[in-house]
Design a protein around this motif. Structure first.
Motif, mmCIF file in Angstrom:
data_model
loop_
_atom_site.group_PDB
_atom_site.id
_atom_site.type_symbol
_atom_site.label_atom_id
_atom_site.label_comp_id
_atom_site.label_asym_id
_atom_site.label_seq_id
_atom_site.Cartn_x
_atom_site.Cartn_y
_atom_site.Cartn_z
ATOM 1 N N THR B 148 47.308 39.819 30.826
ATOM 2 C CA THR B 148 46.276 40.517 30.058
ATOM 3 C C THR B 148 44.878 40.129 30.540
ATOM 4 O OG1 THR B 148 46.491 38.845 28.334
ATOM 5 C CG2 THR B 148 47.645 40.907 27.981
ATOM 6 N N THR B 149 44.637 38.836 30.830
ATOM 7 C CA THR B 149 43.291 38.469 31.280
ATOM 8 C C THR B 149 43.000 39.072 32.660
ATOM 9 O OG1 THR B 149 44.145 36.353 32.106
ATOM 10 C CG2 THR B 149 43.079 36.316 29.974
ATOM 11 N N LEU B 150 44.002 39.090 33.534
ATOM 12 C CA LEU B 150 43.798 39.686 34.856
ATOM 13 C C LEU B 150 43.453 41.161 34.741
ATOM 14 C CD1 LEU B 150 46.646 38.056 36.933
ATOM 15 C CD2 LEU B 150 44.236 38.097 37.544
ATOM 16 N N LEU B 151 44.203 41.883 33.895
ATOM 17 C CA LEU B 151 43.953 43.318 33.750
ATOM 18 C C LEU B 151 42.618 43.567 33.059
ATOM 19 C CD1 LEU B 151 47.551 44.493 32.830
ATOM 20 C CD2 LEU B 151 46.347 44.953 34.945
ATOM 21 N N LEU B 152 42.261 42.690 32.102
ATOM 22 C CA LEU B 152 40.969 42.843 31.424
ATOM 23 C C LEU B 152 39.807 42.726 32.412
ATOM 24 C CD1 LEU B 152 41.272 41.047 27.973
ATOM 25 C CD2 LEU B 152 40.479 43.370 28.377
ATOM 26 N N ASN B 153 39.954 41.893 33.451
ATOM 27 C CA ASN B 153 38.892 41.808 34.464
ATOM 28 C C ASN B 153 38.544 43.188 35.003
ATOM 29 O OD1 ASN B 153 38.742 39.051 34.299
ATOM 30 N ND2 ASN B 153 40.066 38.665 36.065
ATOM 31 N N PHE B 154 39.580 43.979 35.310
ATOM 32 C CA PHE B 154 39.335 45.304 35.870
ATOM 33 C C PHE B 154 38.682 46.212 34.828
ATOM 34 C CE2 PHE B 154 42.547 43.483 38.562
ATOM 35 C CZ PHE B 154 42.190 43.900 39.828
ATOM 36 N N ILE B 155 39.184 46.118 33.578
ATOM 37 C CA ILE B 155 38.632 46.974 32.519
ATOM 38 C C ILE B 155 37.157 46.643 32.294
ATOM 39 C CG2 ILE B 155 38.818 47.544 30.065
ATOM 40 C CD1 ILE B 155 41.840 46.961 30.302
ATOM 41 N N ILE B 156 36.832 45.344 32.263
ATOM 42 C CA ILE B 156 35.451 44.940 31.981
ATOM 43 C C ILE B 156 34.523 45.381 33.113
ATOM 44 C CG2 ILE B 156 33.929 42.934 31.734
ATOM 45 C CD1 ILE B 156 36.352 41.561 30.291
ATOM 46 N N ILE B 157 34.986 45.316 34.370
ATOM 47 C CA ILE B 157 34.119 45.732 35.481
ATOM 48 C C ILE B 157 33.896 47.244 35.440
ATOM 49 C CG2 ILE B 157 34.070 45.956 38.002
ATOM 50 C CD1 ILE B 157 35.176 43.021 38.007
ATOM 51 N N ILE B 158 34.918 48.006 35.016
ATOM 52 C CA ILE B 158 34.713 49.447 34.855
ATOM 53 C C ILE B 158 33.723 49.703 33.709
ATOM 54 C CG2 ILE B 158 35.848 51.589 34.168
ATOM 55 C CD1 ILE B 158 38.368 50.476 35.668
ATOM 56 N N PHE B 159 33.843 48.941 32.633
ATOM 57 C CA PHE B 159 32.910 49.047 31.506
ATOM 58 C C PHE B 159 31.493 48.718 31.968
ATOM 59 C CE2 PHE B 159 30.966 46.923 27.684
ATOM 60 C CZ PHE B 159 30.786 48.084 26.946
ATOM 61 N N LEU B 160 31.374 47.710 32.832
ATOM 62 C CA LEU B 160 30.065 47.323 33.376
ATOM 63 C C LEU B 160 29.438 48.490 34.141
ATOM 64 C CD1 LEU B 160 28.001 45.013 34.323
ATOM 65 C CD2 LEU B 160 29.466 44.842 36.319
ATOM 66 N N GLN B 161 30.269 49.180 34.957
ATOM 67 C CA GLN B 161 29.734 50.320 35.712
ATOM 68 C C GLN B 161 29.217 51.395 34.754
ATOM 69 O OE1 GLN B 161 33.214 51.093 37.983
ATOM 70 N NE2 GLN B 161 32.761 49.494 39.497
ATOM 71 N N TYR B 162 29.973 51.603 33.659
ATOM 72 C CA TYR B 162 29.515 52.573 32.655
ATOM 73 C C TYR B 162 28.175 52.141 32.064
ATOM 74 C CZ TYR B 162 29.062 54.737 28.093
ATOM 75 O OH TYR B 162 28.561 55.378 27.001
ATOM 76 N N MET B 163 28.055 50.855 31.681
ATOM 77 C CA MET B 163 26.821 50.366 31.062
ATOM 78 C C MET B 163 25.636 50.476 32.024
ATOM 79 S SD MET B 163 27.541 49.555 27.991
ATOM 80 C CE MET B 163 26.390 48.388 27.249
ATOM 81 N N LEU B 164 25.888 50.226 33.319
ATOM 82 C CA LEU B 164 24.784 50.272 34.289
ATOM 83 C C LEU B 164 24.386 51.702 34.635
ATOM 84 C CD1 LEU B 164 25.618 47.344 36.746
ATOM 85 C CD2 LEU B 164 23.825 47.455 35.018
ATOM 86 N N GLU B 165 25.304 52.658 34.394
ATOM 87 C CA GLU B 165 24.932 54.061 34.618
ATOM 88 C C GLU B 165 24.354 54.661 33.352
ATOM 89 O OE1 GLU B 165 28.260 56.290 36.074
ATOM 90 O OE2 GLU B 165 28.498 54.943 37.799
ATOM 91 N N GLY B 166 24.578 53.979 32.208
ATOM 92 C CA GLY B 166 24.140 54.543 30.933
ATOM 93 C C GLY B 166 23.198 53.619 30.183
ATOM 94 N N PRO B 167 23.680 53.018 29.105
ATOM 95 C CA PRO B 167 22.804 52.293 28.169
ATOM 96 C C PRO B 167 21.941 51.208 28.803
ATOM 97 C CG PRO B 167 25.004 52.505 27.272
ATOM 98 C CD PRO B 167 25.067 53.025 28.669
ATOM 99 N N LEU B 168 22.456 50.493 29.806
ATOM 100 C CA LEU B 168 21.682 49.365 30.351
ATOM 101 C C LEU B 168 20.888 49.749 31.598
ATOM 102 C CD1 LEU B 168 24.082 46.282 30.021
ATOM 103 C CD2 LEU B 168 22.057 46.799 28.675
ATOM 104 N N LYS B 169 20.956 51.019 31.998
ATOM 105 C CA LYS B 169 20.331 51.422 33.258
ATOM 106 C C LYS B 169 18.805 51.289 33.197
ATOM 107 C CE LYS B 169 20.131 55.124 36.567
ATOM 108 N NZ LYS B 169 20.679 56.372 37.040
ATOM 109 N N ASP B 170 18.240 50.777 34.297
ATOM 110 C CA ASP B 170 16.796 50.645 34.386
ATOM 111 C C ASP B 170 16.186 52.027 34.623
ATOM 112 O OD1 ASP B 170 14.212 49.990 34.809
ATOM 113 O OD2 ASP B 170 14.547 48.816 36.627
#
Lengths: 314, 356
Positions: B148-170
């Motif tokens: 579960t922790t290994l798979l969560l790494n991938f999920i969190i990095i995909i979530f990060l890409q979403y945040m950087l394209e959306g809410p957290l984008k400069d």
């Protein structure tokens, strides 16, 4: 909803599902053999990378496609042997050793690739496996169209499901491997070698895993990319629990997974505007965790899984 | 015949000697890939050493690189002590980094003495959440936390890409997927003038000292070790096993989250999706090389950082792939595993007559 039915009834969808499932079939079967003998192999992710890189490299150097498959299997067996030595006679932590093998196999593969091809921006391509037309099967309605789009490696994966099932359930060797994963003392009392059975199972399982990686560079794509394995090995570790260590169920799990992945790619083009694409990208990993949570409670782990065994110590 | 027998006493020579010897052997083994790559081996080693000790700047760069490794190393060491296999430090690092970017880029305007503690608190909390979820899935449903922790790494990095394209984008970022810069008063102060090394290093060392003390001297540490060493005995002794595991998960995740805080608010000043070149995974090696001892983590993080920084500068000078660093680091893990075996067991030659 109508769109979903249209997708589910299309030949290309089922062909894609089987294609996506193929590396997972190899990976789950390999992990199954290792775990049945009592050893968790977290080297799988790195062995996928090693199989993908070495198989591709061998073809690129002119070994021919089947030569590449053989090289990939040997590379997988080699890294499996490292894991086997660390976990079986030395009895070290299977978790840490497996992760060590993954990091080692990955860095060896990346380093070799970069050393052979120092300054290429676009990786060189090989001529990958072509779809295999099988005379009578290809003429069947619907199924024929799905099957005729598959390459020889997919057929090999399907054959391996049958072979692994046969060996595990119908031969003395299979009985011995299962016994060594459940009760190594009884195997030792029979005069069989616990070490030999476990090491053999890990090496064979690892060679199978590497074929999953080789499929990526020699059939699904025609080149090697960094990060192309992308967690497929870890997904296999989740799927083998979901499949409760049975080859038939492993095939089913991999196919379900492939179908879901193929579906999400097609849904993405249908509803892509409304839902962020990352939801679809994350779906396979979320699905794996869900499969694990559902299956974990009723999973009957091989009883000696993760427990090292030393000769002469009871 | 050769038999394996446990050593009677855990000798100090072995517990300190094995990791040092393993690190040394891994460095020597690096000559094989260097030779394959066609580089002059001895000069390469000199270049590697120069890359770490050649100048004050080079040494400070090594300390900068060691800082996140100390946090992820501590995260792995504490969890592994409780036999909780947290392989998700990479994802938890990004959760901490996202929390830092969410709070530190202007959401809250406050002076440094309020803003920095806030960033640290939320960064650690975000990391904790990333580890408590798999720990709960383990205690509630028996789902293996490795997977579960290994798979969560991938999920969190995909979530990060979403945040950087959306809410957290400069909004001023010219389309690059990166966050706005952290406010000046939110940045961890630097340690040396004109160098990148920052006070995250001090926090990491303090964390290691606290962890060492807690593990050795506190009731919490005793319970954690008891659960890790023998879960049945611990349960029999009345220790609440699940609660101890969740506690270890909270602390482990918080430390990994702190790695993200320190990289964003100490070093980079903004968040990108390539913030960590695998600090989470390298942390596992740091912890194993340290024999899961918190103080040892500080030392082994310095070694691993030296390998990375030294090999980086060597590869630039000699034209050898920088993946050599990963190769040396993963080899040192395999060496320390094998060495650890000979620290705990000895091989005894037995004659057939002597066997019962």
């Amino acid at each position: 909803m109508v769109e979903i039915f249209q997708i589910l009834l299309s030949e290309s969808f089922w062909a894609a599902s089987l294609r996506i499932a193929t590396p997972l079939i190899f990976g789950v079967l390999g992990a199954l053999i290792c775990e049945k003998s009592g050893v968790l192999n977290l080297g799988i992710e790195g062995i996928f990378v090693a199989g993908a890189m070495s198989g591709w490299m061998a073809v690129w150097l002119g070994a021919g496609l089947w030569g590449g498959v053989l090289v990939a299997a040997l590379a997988g067996g080699f890294f499996g042997l490292i894991h086997a030595i660390l976990t079986v006679p030395l009895g070290l932590s299977q978790h840490v050793s497996g992760l060590g093998v993954t990091l080692f196999a990955t860095s060896v593969s990346y380093f070799s690739y970069r050393t052979a091809l120092p300054n290429v921006s676009s990786p060189p391509r090989i001529e990958p496996f072509r779809p295999l037309e099988i005379p009578i099967l290809s003429d069947l309605p619907f199924i024929g169209a799905v099957l005729s789009q598959q390459t020889a490696l997919t057929w090999l994966a399907l054959f391996m499901v049958g072979l692994v099932w046969y060996v595990m359930n119908r031969t003395g060797l299979g009985v011995a491997i299962k016994a060594v994963g459940d009760n190594p003392n009884s195997v030792d009392a029979q005069g069989l070698s616990v070490y030999g059975l476990r090491i053999g199972a890990i090496v064979a399982g690892s060679a199978l895993m590497a074929l999953g990686g080789a499929f990526l560079t020699m059939s699904a794509f025609d080149a090697f990319f960094f990060g192309m394995v992308n967690g497929r090995g870890w997904i296999c570790i989740a799927l083998v629990i979901f499949a409760s260590w049975k080859p038939g169920k492993a095939l089913l799990g991999a196919l379900l997974f492939g179908a879901f992945d193929a579906l999400q790619v097609r849904m993405q083009t249908e509803v892509g505007a409304k839902v962020p694409s990352q939801v679809f990208l994350a779906a396979p990993y979320i699905l794996s965790i869900l499969a694990l949570v559902i299956a974990a409670r009723r999973a009957e782990y091989p009883r000696a899984l993760l427990t090292p065994w030393f000769k002469g110590q009871r | 015949m050769i038999r394996i027998e446990p050593r009677n006493a855990n000798s100090a020579i072995f517990s300190y000697g094995v990791p040092i010897l393993s690190a040394f052997i891994a460095l020597i083994l690096a000559s094989i890939p260097l030779w394959f790559a066609g580089a002059p081996v001895l000069i390469s080693y000199v270049e590697m050493a120069k890359g770490v000790f050649g100048s004050k700047f080079a040494f400070s760069e090594m300390l900068t690189r060691a800082t996140p490794l100390m946090f992820t190393g501590l995260a792995a060491a504490l969890a592994f002590r409780a036999k909780l296999w947290n392989i998700g430090a990479e994802g938890q690092l990004y959760l901490g980094a996202m929390a830092t970017a969410a709070i530190g880029t202007g959401l809250i305007e406050a002076p440094a003495f309020i803003l920095i503690p806030l960033i640290i608190t939320f960064g650690c909390a975000a990391g904790s959440v990333g580890m408590v979820v798999p720990a709960l899935l383990k205690t509630r449903y028996g789902a293996d936390e490795v997977v579960t922790t290994l798979l969560l790494n991938f999920i969190i990095i995909i979530f990060l890409q979403y945040m950087l394209e959306g809410p957290l984008k400069d909004p001023m970022g010219l389309g690059w997927p990166q966050s706005s810069p952290i406010l000046d008063q939110g940045m961890l102060p630097p340690l040396m003038e004109r160098m990148r090394v920052h006070s995250g290093l001090v926090i990491a060392i303090v964390c290691a000292l606290i962890a060492q003390f807690m593990l050795a001297r506190s009731v919490w540490g005793f319970k954690l070790r008891a659960v890790g060493e023998n879960v049945f005995a611990a349960r029999h002794a009345g220790i609440k096993v699940n609660r101890t595991i969740i506690g270890a998960a909270l602390i482990s995740g918080a430390l990994a989250g702190m790695a993200g805080v320190s990289e964003v608010a100490g070093l980079k000043g903004y968040l990108t999706s390539d913030l960590s070149p695998g600090f989470g995974y390298a942390g596992i090696i740091v912890a194993m090389l340290a024999g899961l001892s918190p103080i040892g983590v500080v030392i082994s993080a310095l070694f691993i950082a030296s390998v990375f920084v030294g090999a980086d500068s060597m590869s630039r000078a000699m034209g050898v792939s920088s993946y050599l660093a990963d190769l040396v680091v993963s080899t040192s893990l395999l060496c320390v595993l094998i060495g650890g075996f000979f620290g705990r067991f000895k091989l005894v030659r037995t004659s057939l007559k002597g066997q019962n």
